[in-house]
Scaffold this motif. Sequence first.
Motif: not given
Lengths: 219, 219
Positions: A129, B96, B99
Amino acid sequence: MTEFEVTERNKLKRYPKRGSYDTETIYPILDEALLCHVSFAIDGQPFIIPTIHARQDDRLLIHGLKGGRMLEHIEAGNAVAIAVTLLDGLVCARTAFNHSMNFRSAVVFGTGAVITDAEEKLEALRCLTERLVPGRWPHVRAPDDKELKATTIIAINIEQASAKIRRGPPGDDGADLDFPVWAGVIPLPVIPQAPETDPKQAAGYPIPEHIAKYKRPTE
Amino acid sequence: MTEFEVTERNKLKRYPKRGSYDTETIYPILDEALLCHVSFAIDGQPFIIPTIHARQDDRLLIHGLKGGRMLEHIEAGNAVAIAVTLLDGLVCARTAFNHSMNFRSAVVFGTGAVITDAEEKLEALRCLTERLVPGRWPHVRAPDDKELKATTIIAINIEQASAKIRRGPPGDDGADLDFPVWAGVIPLPVIPQAPETDPKQAAGYPIPEHIAKYKRPTE
């Protein structure tokens, strides 16, 4: 600086002068690239898959793509070759023959394994990420158990690698230098544009600093 | 529009909804990308090589890289897989897990042969040069016999192919839409910069229109 062993596998045969085998040259290229291509073969049939990656010391983390061919192949202990290429510019020579591109590429050879340890996996996800947008991880909802289970991260050990770089103006020489045409390089950087807010954004959250300041490294 | 046959070889197993098998989707991606990665394996060892390509109807022209592994492999009738990936943006979700990247990729499967006919080879070189910078070919010195001999162009027949595309905002839903963080997309176009004249340029040739007006297609 570490030099990778040079064998038939990673030896650069074309334009060897443009090649390097040291981590100091190779790792920054891996780190700058936002995506890689993974090459592998099953029963002699080659496949190639683009995916996101992040380097963690001497290994590359890649998305495991559950249910895909690549995961099964790597889990069985088979080798992959992974490449990243940064295109820096178009080299416009006076001769058709000397037209080229300025680029920085890296190729990694290795085998890998799925990360099974929960803590190691969470850290790998954080790396991936942060690789996408540095500074993003602390701001977003962390993966829950279901999401962690649905994600497969593979760590590929970088056993051997090489880099290849071309920089600078066209390679014309001799009488060709007088050929009557402009010659030079068109630089081709990736330039992030104004962030586009999700139309589903519930309220007017301001664009945070890690997004507003996002930029790409340039040569 | 032509649909490629879907078999185990080119079937998209991950996010099949993002996939296509028609030339109308695949060919523009091949045509927009400035470089490709060629995947092949020799005795089970995968290799991957970045190179320039140009599509000519239902085949891809690639640089043969004389003296390299790839050329010998293809000349022996072996298959390759070739991928191009256009990165369009970074997808910054609230979670997260969501993404991602916006991208357009294409994978081609095929076998190839070296172009031996002199006229066909010259036309292939014209295609590759025009692929780099449209309009350049008529302005530059054409290849002489020595240069033609030193160049190897391979034509890969596009036997099967697939494309995969992700566009649009993050995929967050439900309660996550209220998670207190900005979400959206950072567009990442390639933007050509002012041409850099070759320091060896003999006289003050003006920057020609095909260079001054060079731009990249944008999504």
